[in-house]
Write a protein that holds these residues in place. Structure first.
Motif, short mmCIF file in Angstrom:
data_model
loop_
_atom_site.label_atom_id
_atom_site.label_comp_id
_atom_site.label_asym_id
_atom_site.label_seq_id
_atom_site.Cartn_x
_atom_site.Cartn_y
_atom_site.Cartn_z
N ARG A 152 0.72 -1.08 0.16
CA ARG A 152 0.03 0.03 -0.05
C ARG A 152 0.84 1.35 0.12
N GLN A 153 1.88 1.39 0.65
CA GLN A 153 2.84 2.37 1.00
C GLN A 153 3.49 2.75 -0.50
N HIS A 154 3.74 1.22 -1.07
CA HIS A 154 4.63 1.66 -2.52
C HIS A 154 3.61 2.24 -3.35
N PHE A 155 2.22 1.86 -3.44
CA PHE A 155 1.32 2.15 -4.46
C PHE A 155 0.82 3.66 -4.36
N ALA A 156 0.96 4.07 -2.83
CA ALA A 156 0.56 5.49 -2.39
C ALA A 156 1.52 5.90 -1.46
N PRO A 157 2.63 6.40 -1.54
CA PRO A 157 3.60 6.91 -0.63
C PRO A 157 2.97 7.80 0.16
N LYS A 158 2.21 8.97 -0.13
CA LYS A 158 1.66 9.82 0.83
C LYS A 158 0.58 9.35 1.59
N LYS A 159 0.49 9.55 2.75
CA LYS A 159 -0.64 8.88 3.90
C LYS A 159 -2.04 9.59 3.34
N ARG A 160 -1.99 10.63 2.93
CA ARG A 160 -3.50 11.18 2.70
C ARG A 160 -4.07 10.35 1.30
N ASP A 161 -2.94 9.85 0.26
CA ASP A 161 -3.43 9.29 -0.90
C ASP A 161 -3.58 7.53 -0.37
N ARG A 162 -2.87 7.17 0.66
CA ARG A 162 -3.30 5.88 1.14
C ARG A 162 -4.80 5.71 1.85
N GLU A 163 -5.19 7.08 2.64
CA GLU A 163 -6.59 7.23 3.13
C GLU A 163 -7.32 7.30 2.09
N GLN A 164 -7.21 7.96 1.12
CA GLN A 164 -8.08 7.91 -0.03
C GLN A 164 -8.50 6.83 -0.74
N ALA A 165 -7.40 5.85 -0.82
CA ALA A 165 -7.53 4.51 -1.43
C ALA A 165 -8.21 3.94 -0.64
N GLU A 166 -8.10 3.84 0.71
CA GLU A 166 -8.69 2.83 1.47
C GLU A 166 -10.24 3.32 1.58
N LYS A 167 -10.51 4.48 1.64
CA LYS A 167 -12.05 5.23 1.56
C LYS A 167 -12.59 4.70 0.12
N ALA A 168 -11.91 4.66 -0.78
CA ALA A 168 -12.39 4.13 -2.13
C ALA A 168 -12.62 2.67 -2.14
N GLY A 169 -12.20 2.02 -1.19
CA GLY A 169 -12.23 0.51 -1.17
C GLY A 169 -11.23 -0.11 -1.98
N LEU A 170 -10.17 0.56 -2.02
CA LEU A 170 -8.94 -0.41 -2.98
C LEU A 170 -8.35 -1.27 -2.03
N THR A 171 -8.27 -2.38 -2.60
CA THR A 171 -7.41 -3.72 -1.65
C THR A 171 -6.23 -3.98 -2.26
N VAL A 172 -5.36 -4.66 -1.64
CA VAL A 172 -3.92 -5.35 -2.43
C VAL A 172 -4.27 -6.65 -2.32
N GLU A 173 -3.50 -7.42 -2.83
CA GLU A 173 -3.48 -8.79 -2.89
C GLU A 173 -2.38 -9.35 -3.49
N LEU A 174 -1.65 -10.54 -2.70
CA LEU A 174 -0.45 -11.08 -3.19
C LEU A 174 -0.77 -12.31 -4.15
N ILE A 175 -0.23 -12.36 -5.17
CA ILE A 175 -0.40 -13.20 -6.34
C ILE A 175 0.94 -13.80 -6.85
N THR A 176 1.03 -14.90 -7.38
CA THR A 176 2.60 -15.30 -8.10
C THR A 176 2.46 -14.76 -9.24
N MET A 177 3.51 -14.34 -9.86
CA MET A 177 3.77 -13.47 -11.06
C MET A 177 3.44 -14.87 -12.31
N LYS A 178 3.44 -16.05 -12.03
CA LYS A 178 3.03 -17.03 -12.87
C LYS A 178 1.70 -17.04 -12.84
N TYR A 179 0.88 -16.80 -11.91
CA TYR A 179 -0.54 -16.87 -12.04
C TYR A 179 -1.00 -15.48 -12.80
N TYR A 180 -0.10 -14.56 -12.62
CA TYR A 180 -0.40 -13.02 -13.45
C TYR A 180 -0.27 -13.19 -14.83
#
Length: 103
Positions: free
Chosen positions: A55-83
């Motif tokens: 999340r910090q990589h996608f949105a380095p600024k705290k306010r941007d992370r808060e906006q992403a959370e408010k918008a319901g954005l989620t993060v998910e770990l996957i294998t690159m093979k699956y990708y």
């Protein structure tokens, strides 16, 4: 850097350097993708071992992370093979996919 922890995905151990993080909208559309481990000369790479680090990589600024959370954005770990095998260029969810992108 040479740090490569192992994570568990679908009950199986996977080296973190074979994984990536997706950032998704509530509908399922993918917003961003990043590989979990980058080893670069000069120590400029990264290791994203947790959802918070991603999340910090996608949105380095705290306010941007808060906006992403408010918008319901989620993060998910996957294998690159699956990708590569299942997602590739298909970033849209079923609701937003065009007939051309879905084929």
């Amino acid at each position: 850097m040479s740090i490569n922890p192992t994570v568990t995905i679908d009950g199986k151990p996977v080296p973190l350097d074979e994984c990536g993080w997706l950032e998704r909208e509530p509908c399922g559309c993918i917003v961003s993708v990043v590989v979990a481990v980058v080893e670069a000369k000069g120590g400029t790479g990264w290791v994203l071992a947790t959802a918070d680090q991603a999340r910090q990589h996608f949105a380095p600024k705290k306010r941007d992370r808060e906006q992403a959370e408010k918008a319901g954005l989620t993060v998910e770990l996957i294998t690159m093979k699956y990708y590569r095998e299942n997602i590739g260029a298909n970033w849209e969810c079923e609701q937003h996919a065009t007939s051309e992108a879905a084929s």
